[in-house]
Design a protein around this motif. Structure first.
Motif, PDB file in Angstrom:
ATOM      1  N   MET A   1       0.859  -1.334   0.015  1.00  0.00           N
ATOM      2  CA  MET A   1       0.023   0.018  -0.163  1.00  0.00           C
ATOM      3  C   MET A   1       0.841   1.284  -0.131  1.00  0.00           C
ATOM      4  N   ASP A   2       0.626   2.010  -0.902  1.00  0.00           N
ATOM      5  CA  ASP A   2       1.259   3.288  -0.999  1.00  0.00           C
ATOM      6  C   ASP A   2       0.847   4.353  -0.042  1.00  0.00           C
TER       7      ASP A   2
ATOM      8  N   SER B   1       1.668   7.654   0.609  1.00  0.00           N
ATOM      9  CA  SER B   1       1.998   8.848   0.483  1.00  0.00           C
ATOM     10  C   SER B   1       0.865   9.861   0.682  1.00  0.00           C
TER      11      SER B   1
ATOM     12  N   GLN C   1      -5.824  -4.308   1.781  1.00  0.00           N
ATOM     13  CA  GLN C   1      -4.555  -4.162   0.831  1.00  0.00           C
ATOM     14  C   GLN C   1      -5.377  -3.383  -0.320  1.00  0.00           C
TER      15      GLN C   1
ATOM     16  N   ALA D   1      -4.846   6.280  -3.751  1.00  0.00           N
ATOM     17  CA  ALA D   1      -4.153   5.470  -2.834  1.00  0.00           C
ATOM     18  C   ALA D   1      -4.984   5.494  -1.429  1.00  0.00           C
TER      19      ALA D   1
ATOM     20  N   GLU E   1      -2.621   1.352  -9.729  1.00  0.00           N
ATOM     21  CA  GLU E   1      -1.666   0.446 -10.243  1.00  0.00           C
ATOM     22  C   GLU E   1      -2.723  -0.659 -11.005  1.00  0.00           C
TER      23      GLU E   1
ATOM     24  N   GLN F   1       0.185  -9.075  -4.806  1.00  0.00           N
ATOM     25  CA  GLN F   1       1.217  -8.124  -4.171  1.00  0.00           C
ATOM     26  C   GLN F   1       1.577  -9.028  -2.789  1.00  0.00           C
TER      27      GLN F   1
ATOM     28  N   THR G   1       9.493  -2.131   2.662  1.00  0.00           N
ATOM     29  CA  THR G   1       8.201  -2.557   2.917  1.00  0.00           C
ATOM     30  C   THR G   1       7.834  -3.163   4.400  1.00  0.00           C
TER      31      THR G   1
ATOM     32  N   THR H   1       5.480   6.050   6.431  1.00  0.00           N
ATOM     33  CA  THR H   1       5.062   7.361   5.564  1.00  0.00           C
ATOM     34  C   THR H   1       6.223   8.218   5.185  1.00  0.00           C
TER      35      THR H   1
ATOM     36  N   ASN I   1       6.297   1.274   1.803  1.00  0.00           N
ATOM     37  CA  ASN I   1       5.016   0.673   1.698  1.00  0.00           C
ATOM     38  C   ASN I   1       4.619  -0.271   2.780  1.00  0.00           C
TER      39      ASN I   1
END
Length: 373
Positions: free
Chosen positions: A1-2, A4, A115, A136, A194, A252, A288, A340, A345
């Motif tokens: 998971m991003d 950002s 997810q 996201a 994605e 993923q 990650t 973050t 991730n």
């Protein structure tokens, strides 16, 4: 998971009030239910130490915006009379999850969401497209692309004098498809999509796919269901999109778990446990962060400093690296902030796939011989 999308929530002085609340309007008395829910949450926040000015600021946003039809949640953070973050999301809690502390508490939402896969869905026809973007953070955005309507329908007869018209129709469809593809590219980049799903008229979705930049075509799939026609029932399309996203999320998780299992026994590639992962986050090593789905984390605390990477199990450890006044915080809130702000991730891993010591593991970007094992 991003993670950002969480960048804007940090950097505000404590105490931070965190709200994750169900604001679904899928029943006749929904507005009343939202008001009652927020009233109860508000009273609990006041009991936990939230100040009047901050609660009043939250009054102006909680439940005040209408989200998409169906289930809807709202995440809001606030401090010192100011709302610092406000987002509508598609995954609501049953009622609400709240907190007051040194940091925002996004983990209840992140765990409930699972997810999540950011995506773009384009339902196309010869004229244009209806585009849904889910970023996201889980926020939805709806838009339409309209091209030229004439000529976009080929003449039924195949006589010689119609050939020029046919070519004009084909060129107009290509022109409209190019316009749709440009918009898909724009939304895909801003949302960090994605997966790109192209649905609608069979011929047109193929043209749109071909018009996408090569780097995006690898993320694009063509859906079998879906229509842009007025009144069309796209239930089957939404089911198909959900299946595609679940497949992608599953891939993923499999890739991350396989990488972790390959690296197990080699502390230069992976680490696990609260102490070791905190130490790795201090050094920006974590690529990650792996969190067990079954892991709670709400009852564990760590020490933090003002900088995002300043997280440790003991107050002394932070004193040793120059933090003058460490404070206690929930481990999940501290680790999510560190992940973050250092660009890591987050992946939630079902316990049946693999287990981590204390429910937390990490894939590392680089080796550090001082990492505890």
């Amino acid at each position: 998971m991003d993670l950002s999308f969480l960048m804007p929530v940090y950097g505000f002085p404590a105490p931070i009030v965190s709200v994750y609340i169900n604001v679904s309007r899928d029943a006749e008395d929904a507005d009343h239910a939202i008001d009652v829910r927020w009233s109860k949450a508000r009273d609990e926040l006041a009991a936990q130490g939230a100040d009047t000015q901050t609660l009043s600021a939250l009054d102006t946003v909680i439940g005040r915006r209408r989200g998409p039809p169906g289930p809807c949640g709202q995440i809001a953070f606030a401090a010192h009379g100011e709302v610092t973050f406000d987002m509508l999301v598609s995954k609501p809690p049953q009622d609400y999850v709240i907190g007051v502390g040194p940091l925002p508490h996004p983990m209840p939402y992140l765990k409930h969401r699972g997810q999540h896969v950011p995506y773009v869905l384009a339902v196309v026809d010869s004229i244009g497209a209806d585009i849904t973007t889910v970023d996201a953070g889980g926020a939805h955005h709806e838009s339409q692309v309209e091209g030229e309507e004439h000529p976009t329908h080929k003449p039924r007869e195949g006589a010689e004098h119609h050939k020029q018209m046919q070519r004009a129709v084909e060129e107009q469809i290509k022109h409209n498809a190019e316009r749709v593809a440009r918009e898909i590219e724009r939304f895909a980049r801003t949302s960090h999509a994605e997966v790109i799903v192209i649905a609608g008229e069979v011929q047109v979705r193929g043209v749109v796919y071909d018009k996408l930049p090569e780097g995006l075509r690898g993320r694009a799939v063509k859906a079998e269901a879906g229509s842009r026609a007025a009144g069309a029932d796209n239930t089957a399309l939404h089911t198909e999109v959900g299946e595609r996203l679940d497949e992608h999320a599953g891939e993923q998780v499999r890739a991350v778990v396989n990488a972790y299992e390959r690296g197990r026994g080699n502390e230069e590639r992976v680490t696990e446990g609260l102490a070791a992962v905190s130490y790795a986050l201090q050094r920006g090593q974590v690529d990650t962060l792996l969190w067990s789905v079954a892991s709670g984390g709400e009852d564990r605390e760590v020490w933090i400093g003002p900088r995002p990477e300043q997280v440790a199990l003991t107050e002394k450890e932070l004193h040793d690296i120059g933090v003058a006044e460490p404070v206690r915080e929930r481990a999940d809130a501290a680790l999510i902030r560190a992940a973050t702000k250092t660009g890591a991730n987050l992946v939630f891993v079902p316990e049946e796939r693999t287990r981590f010591y204390e429910g937390i593991g990490a894939l590392l970007r680089f080796a550090d011989p001082t990492l505890p094992v």
